[in-house]
Design a protein around this motif. Sequence first.
Motif, PDB file in Angstrom:
ATOM      1  N   LYS A 224      69.384  79.758  41.391  1.00 34.89           N
ATOM      2  CA  LYS A 224      70.564  79.535  40.527  1.00 34.89           C
ATOM      3  C   LYS A 224      69.815  79.806  39.042  1.00 34.89           C
ATOM      4  CE  LYS A 224      73.995  77.014  42.828  1.00 34.89           C
ATOM      5  NZ  LYS A 224      74.858  75.907  42.776  1.00 34.89           N
ATOM      6  N   THR A 225      68.585  79.625  38.989  1.00 35.65           N
ATOM      7  CA  THR A 225      67.901  79.978  37.542  1.00 35.65           C
ATOM      8  C   THR A 225      68.019  81.368  37.401  1.00 35.65           C
ATOM      9  OG1 THR A 225      65.795  80.124  38.737  1.00 35.65           O
ATOM     10  CG2 THR A 225      66.375  78.190  37.731  1.00 35.65           C
ATOM     11  N   ASP A 238      70.631  74.221  44.805  1.00 39.49           N
ATOM     12  CA  ASP A 238      70.071  74.768  43.798  1.00 39.49           C
ATOM     13  C   ASP A 238      69.936  76.160  44.006  1.00 39.49           C
ATOM     14  OD1 ASP A 238      69.716  72.552  42.325  1.00 39.49           O
ATOM     15  OD2 ASP A 238      67.579  71.938  43.228  1.00 39.49           O
TER      16      ASP A 238
END
Length: 523
Positions: A224-225, A238
Amino acid sequence: MQKQAFRPLPRNFESMLMKSYITTPIYYVNGSPHIGHAFTSIMADILKRNREALGYEMMLSTGVDEHGQKNQEAAEALDMPVTDYLDMRCKEFRDVFEKIGVEFDYFVRTSREGHKTAVAEMEQRIFDKGLIVKKQYTGTYCKGCEEFKKESDLTEDGQCPLHPTIKVEQTDETNYFLKMEPFREKLLKHIDENPDFIQPEPFKNELKKMLAEPLEDLCISRPKTRVTLGVDLPFDPDFVTYVWFDALANYLTNIGWPDDGYQDWWAECEHMIGKDILKPHGVYWPLMLMAADLPLPKKLSVHSHWVGAGGVKMSKSIGNVVDPIEVMDKLGVDALRWYLARHMRADSDSQISVDLITQAYNSELGNKIGNLLSRVAKFSNKNFDGKVPMPGALTAEDEALRRTVVEATKAFAGWINLQDIPAATQQIVEAAVAMNEYIDQQAPWSLFKNEETRERCATVLYVTLDCQRILFEALTQVIPGSATRALGMLNAPKAATPWAPELDKLAGGTELGEIDALFPRVQ
């Protein structure tokens, strides 16, 4: 593999439960609809209309893929909230599909909650079997494909051949991976045991080459970064699901999977795709299904691409891009549908331009098909009290034409595969040429001048009009708008289901409808 013969419909069709489920890819919404989207969807629509004419219960799905990095960045570039951007693009695609006459039964949006829940269910099932692992990965990433590339996938200068203008990136990140190698041999066996699984033959051979060597694990997540627009992994929030894993699952979620009741549709599923997405559909998708203990689709029908005149790849900078909206505004929807159906080669790229479409429209639809209807119907309208003339005794020339037309349209009374469409439409053109030659040789305009030959004139006109009825009944599967208008001019009776080219269904004495130009000439 030899070209598959047209499959006749069983006579006891009324007692059979016959279904056909046709899918198109779901299209990225990071750009507007283009000729490739139009082609695949129109061909799917033609196959749907063919099946319906045979008496099948149909399901046609098309739609949009709303997830992934490219769509996320497209919304950001326009400074729009992502939901507003997706709604705008979804409406644009839906409007175009309706304008090109695609009668879809289900329009896919991967943002739908039911789809996202089902995708997570599939991932969890595979994860629970120990087939999804988490690991660090360093590799080359193509943002255009939204996938990691092996060195052998790249060109000599290290770029993705499908996206040469997008620089590949070296990426080092942790992700989740699906083990694919355990299923490779099983998939090869399935291909060998099911000759029609991949059509046409050259793409089957290409797929088998992809499966000839051991397969690397497939990355099925994005952190998700980097990407937030997608389905959350059910076992690690995540990460979001890799866009291809998410998109491919739509073919099952559209028909209600994982709930019971999807099986009858799935057993008759045919995917229609372009050759550029053969690997996701021919490798990733079957192996995902095997990992989830699910059956494979019945067929994967693959087509080549359209290129500009002279075989040059379409490019905005060159100015040879064909905009389907521009074509329809100039020539009408059926000019576009006809050209795409008539002029695509089965297993190699084909040329397209607005000029080529215009030439085919004027020559094939206008001169060969439309003008004859106008000439014969107007002459009958004027000289036979606005009615279809009553025929007299038939001659050998009449019977020869009738046999030609029945034979030429017979393809549309059987099961047509994607690669059969150009040949089937070519036979329509040949039948139209035969009708024009017949009418020129018989010269009903001269026959009408003498009282003793007027019955012969009526017979010639009747034979021509009835043969045209058969031709346009077949063409309702390809250019439904124009064909339906033509049948209205003839005041033809409703065709039976299953459809077959039957003679003498246009009764002599039938009142003709209003006659106008079916395909007005365009400069």
